[in-house]
Motif scaffolding. Structure first.
Motif, mmCIF file in Angstrom:
data_model
loop_
_atom_site.group_PDB
_atom_site.id
_atom_site.type_symbol
_atom_site.label_atom_id
_atom_site.label_comp_id
_atom_site.label_asym_id
_atom_site.label_seq_id
_atom_site.Cartn_x
_atom_site.Cartn_y
_atom_site.Cartn_z
ATOM 1 N N GLU A 127 37.586 13.255 128.778
ATOM 2 C CA GLU A 127 37.217 11.867 129.062
ATOM 3 C C GLU A 127 37.203 11.602 130.570
ATOM 4 O O GLU A 127 36.299 10.947 131.087
ATOM 5 C CB GLU A 127 38.198 10.927 128.361
ATOM 6 C CG GLU A 127 37.816 9.469 128.466
ATOM 7 C CD GLU A 127 38.749 8.563 127.688
ATOM 8 O OE1 GLU A 127 38.264 7.500 127.265
ATOM 9 O OE2 GLU A 127 39.948 8.901 127.518
ATOM 10 N N LEU A 128 38.192 12.128 131.286
ATOM 11 C CA LEU A 128 38.213 11.978 132.743
ATOM 12 C C LEU A 128 37.026 12.705 133.370
ATOM 13 O O LEU A 128 36.410 12.191 134.303
ATOM 14 C CB LEU A 128 39.534 12.502 133.313
ATOM 15 C CG LEU A 128 39.723 12.307 134.814
ATOM 16 C CD1 LEU A 128 39.743 10.821 135.177
ATOM 17 C CD2 LEU A 128 41.002 12.992 135.284
ATOM 18 N N THR A 129 36.680 13.863 132.831
ATOM 19 C CA THR A 129 35.516 14.608 133.325
ATOM 20 C C THR A 129 34.257 13.748 133.228
ATOM 21 O O THR A 129 33.472 13.673 134.174
ATOM 22 C CB THR A 129 35.326 15.921 132.529
ATOM 23 O OG1 THR A 129 36.490 16.733 132.714
ATOM 24 C CG2 THR A 129 34.084 16.667 132.971
ATOM 25 N N GLU A 130 34.077 13.092 132.099
ATOM 26 C CA GLU A 130 32.902 12.229 131.936
ATOM 27 C C GLU A 130 32.916 11.072 132.927
ATOM 28 O O GLU A 130 31.902 10.749 133.535
ATOM 29 C CB GLU A 130 32.824 11.693 130.510
ATOM 30 C CG GLU A 130 32.412 12.749 129.534
ATOM 31 C CD GLU A 130 31.913 12.197 128.209
ATOM 32 O OE1 GLU A 130 31.750 10.973 128.054
ATOM 33 O OE2 GLU A 130 31.673 13.032 127.316
ATOM 34 N N ALA A 131 34.091 10.447 133.094
ATOM 35 C CA ALA A 131 34.175 9.290 133.990
ATOM 36 C C ALA A 131 33.895 9.686 135.440
ATOM 37 O O ALA A 131 33.200 8.960 136.159
ATOM 38 C CB ALA A 131 35.551 8.642 133.873
ATOM 39 N N VAL A 132 34.416 10.831 135.869
ATOM 40 C CA VAL A 132 34.196 11.280 137.245
ATOM 41 C C VAL A 132 32.759 11.763 137.434
ATOM 42 O O VAL A 132 32.150 11.536 138.479
ATOM 43 C CB VAL A 132 35.203 12.392 137.619
ATOM 44 C CG1 VAL A 132 34.876 12.998 138.987
ATOM 45 C CG2 VAL A 132 36.631 11.846 137.611
ATOM 46 N N THR A 133 32.198 12.389 136.425
ATOM 47 C CA THR A 133 30.845 12.951 136.513
ATOM 48 C C THR A 133 29.778 11.865 136.489
ATOM 49 O O THR A 133 28.797 11.936 137.227
ATOM 50 C CB THR A 133 30.619 13.954 135.360
ATOM 51 O OG1 THR A 133 31.586 14.997 135.480
ATOM 52 C CG2 THR A 133 29.224 14.549 135.398
ATOM 53 N N VAL A 134 29.967 10.868 135.654
ATOM 54 C CA VAL A 134 28.965 9.808 135.494
ATOM 55 C C VAL A 134 29.544 8.517 136.074
ATOM 56 O O VAL A 134 30.106 7.695 135.363
ATOM 57 C CB VAL A 134 28.594 9.619 134.006
ATOM 58 C CG1 VAL A 134 27.468 8.611 133.852
ATOM 59 C CG2 VAL A 134 28.200 10.936 133.376
ATOM 60 N N LEU A 135 29.382 8.348 137.352
ATOM 61 C CA LEU A 135 29.943 7.172 138.032
ATOM 62 C C LEU A 135 28.956 6.003 138.035
ATOM 63 O O LEU A 135 28.805 5.311 139.028
ATOM 64 C CB LEU A 135 30.329 7.541 139.471
ATOM 65 C CG LEU A 135 31.514 8.485 139.615
ATOM 66 C CD1 LEU A 135 31.682 8.896 141.076
ATOM 67 C CD2 LEU A 135 32.790 7.835 139.112
ATOM 68 N N THR A 136 28.312 5.773 136.908
ATOM 69 C CA THR A 136 27.295 4.721 136.838
ATOM 70 C C THR A 136 27.852 3.332 137.097
ATOM 71 O O THR A 136 27.143 2.459 137.578
ATOM 72 C CB THR A 136 26.578 4.739 135.468
ATOM 73 O OG1 THR A 136 27.557 4.654 134.438
ATOM 74 C CG2 THR A 136 25.762 6.011 135.299
ATOM 75 N N ASP A 137 29.119 3.112 136.750
ATOM 76 C CA ASP A 137 29.732 1.813 137.017
ATOM 77 C C ASP A 137 30.413 1.784 138.379
ATOM 78 O O ASP A 137 30.993 0.773 138.770
ATOM 79 C CB ASP A 137 30.762 1.469 135.928
ATOM 80 C CG ASP A 137 30.105 1.227 134.587
ATOM 81 O OD1 ASP A 137 28.949 0.769 134.568
ATOM 82 O OD2 ASP A 137 30.747 1.519 133.566
#
Length: 168
Positions: free
Chosen positions: A105-115
């Motif tokens: 989940e952290l990987t996704e949040a760091v990878t996709v910084l759309t917000d």
């Protein structure tokens, strides 16, 4: 349809050529990336490290890194099933530990910084599962694979030729 109507299997599509052999033209940058990668994985479980690299590479559509890290994950003892389910981890949570889920989940949040930020709740879930030193290494590993993905995608590095452990 009879057997005489069946044609030979259709050939695979042609391999897309590499745009730029960036490591050959910027060897000091490549060497620095290898050193950074090596430093980032210290203290992290090898299977977890590969899951993080695979997930970021899925999100970034880096075929070269997907080829490399799925092969390295298998060589590290990861199962095909867990690798396959990683793309749908939210529906396949039961394949992973809570610690692995926090890392994914952290990987996704760091990878996709759309917000423009990593949500507090995502960070807190990871902080509960990893001590500060391990969390720092995890964030470094996520950051490094995202950098590798940018090189791979931009230069259109060709997947399919990597052998496990080749770049160690």
């Amino acid at each position: 349809m009879t057997n005489t109507d069946i044609t030979a299997a259709e050939p695979y599509a042609a391999e897309v050529p590499v745009r730029l052999e960036w490591a050959r033209h910027a060897p000091e940058v490549y060497k620095a990336m290898v050193r950074l990668d090596s430093a980032a994985k210290k203290g992290l479980d090898p299977k977890l490290y590969e899951l993080v690299k695979i997930r970021a590479s899925q999100l970034n559509h880096c075929a070269f890194c997907l080829d490399m890290h799925t092969k390295d994950a298998l060589a590290a003892g990861e199962s095909v099933e867990r690798i396959v389910q990683l793309g749908a981890w939210e529906e396949s949570r039961h394949f992973y530990t809570e610690k692995e889920l926090a890392a994914i989940e952290l990987t996704e949040a760091v990878t996709v910084l759309t917000d423009g930020f990593v949500p507090d709740e995502v960070y807190e879930r990871a902080a509960k599962r990893f001590d500060e030193a391990e969390l720092s290494q995890l964030i470094a590993a996520i950051t490094v694979i995202n950098a590798w993905n940018r090189f791979g995608v931009t230069c259109r590095m060709t997947p399919g030729h990597y052998q496990p452990g080749q770049h160690r």
